[in-house]
Design an enzyme around this catalytic site. Structure first.
Site, short mmCIF file in Angstrom:
data_model
loop_
_atom_site.label_atom_id
_atom_site.label_comp_id
_atom_site.label_asym_id
_atom_site.label_seq_id
_atom_site.Cartn_x
_atom_site.Cartn_y
_atom_site.Cartn_z
N ASP A 125 1.66 5.38 0.09
CA ASP A 125 1.14 6.63 0.65
C ASP A 125 1.21 7.71 -0.42
OD1 ASP A 125 0.22 6.12 3.16
OD2 ASP A 125 2.15 6.38 4.13
N LYS A 182 0.86 -1.19 0.00
CA LYS A 182 0.00 0.00 0.00
C LYS A 182 0.89 1.24 0.00
CE LYS A 182 -3.47 2.54 2.62
NZ LYS A 182 -2.64 3.75 2.61
#
Length: 204
Positions: A39, A37
């Site tokens: 940012d 994931k």
């Protein structure tokens, strides 16, 4: 034609993104692949006869904000829609949201687009294809390396082991996706997002 891209020859339309569901931990059953994931800011790149355009997850044209990425798009295709994330590397080499906001206004040359899906390629709508077939088409399009357009690798195997390994890199979670799933705009149960935070899950 709604959420599907127009055929080659016309300007391609923005496709609302598929959004993962937040969960406590990644799924452990078979049939899932896992990606780090990032940012960053969810972004869609559209390439067609009208040139290169970049859109936010809400469909706003952010090409002027991301102009270094737009100029760097030189892919071996005539038309495409790429789904991904705009990031900027932080001090530890991991994506950093505060630095990203600053870079957009002050150092846009630091911006990078990490592609993790492809929805259209040279007149062909790829949305109905299984995820791994779309990833294969995307991988063939993007050269490996650390350029401004990068490919997001996926991992198969023990989800929790992958989850912990990615945590050690400084990233903040994992996106798990059904390997056989088609692309569906909006909230999705075939894409799951697990974060490292121990705080209770919220909808914000």
């Amino acid at each position: 034609m709604g959420k599907r891209a127009k055929v080659d020859g016309d300007r391609l339309e923005f496709i609302p993104p598929q959004m993962p569901t937040l969960v406590e931990q990644p799924p452990e059953d078979e049939g899932w692949v896992h990606e780090a994931k990032l940012d960053g800011y969810r972004t869609q790149i559209i390439i067609d006869n009208g040139g290169v355009r970049l859109y936010s997850k809400n469909g706003r044209d952010w090409t002027t904000k991301y102009w270094p990425i737009a100029l760097a798009v030189e892919l071996p295709c005539r038309a495409a829609i790429l789904d991904g994330e705009v990031i900027v590397s932080g001090d530890r080499g991991t994506p950093d949201t505060p630095e990203l906001e600053a870079a957009i206004w002050n150092e846009p040359s630091r911006l990078v687009f990490v592609a993790f899906d492809i929805l259209h390629l040279d007149g062909r709508n790829l949305v109905p294809l299984p995820l791994l077939q779309r990833k294969q088409a995307l991988r063939q399009l993007i050269e490996p390396g650390l350029g401004k357009i990068q490919y997001s690798e996926h991992f198969e195997g023990d989800a929790l082991a992958i989850f912990r390994a990615i945590e050690k890199t400084g990233l903040n979670g994992v996106i798990s996706k059904r390997a056989d799933s088609r692309y569906r705009s909006g909230p999705s149960k075939t894409w799951l997002k697990a974060r490292y935070s121990r705080k209770p899950i919220s909808n914000c």
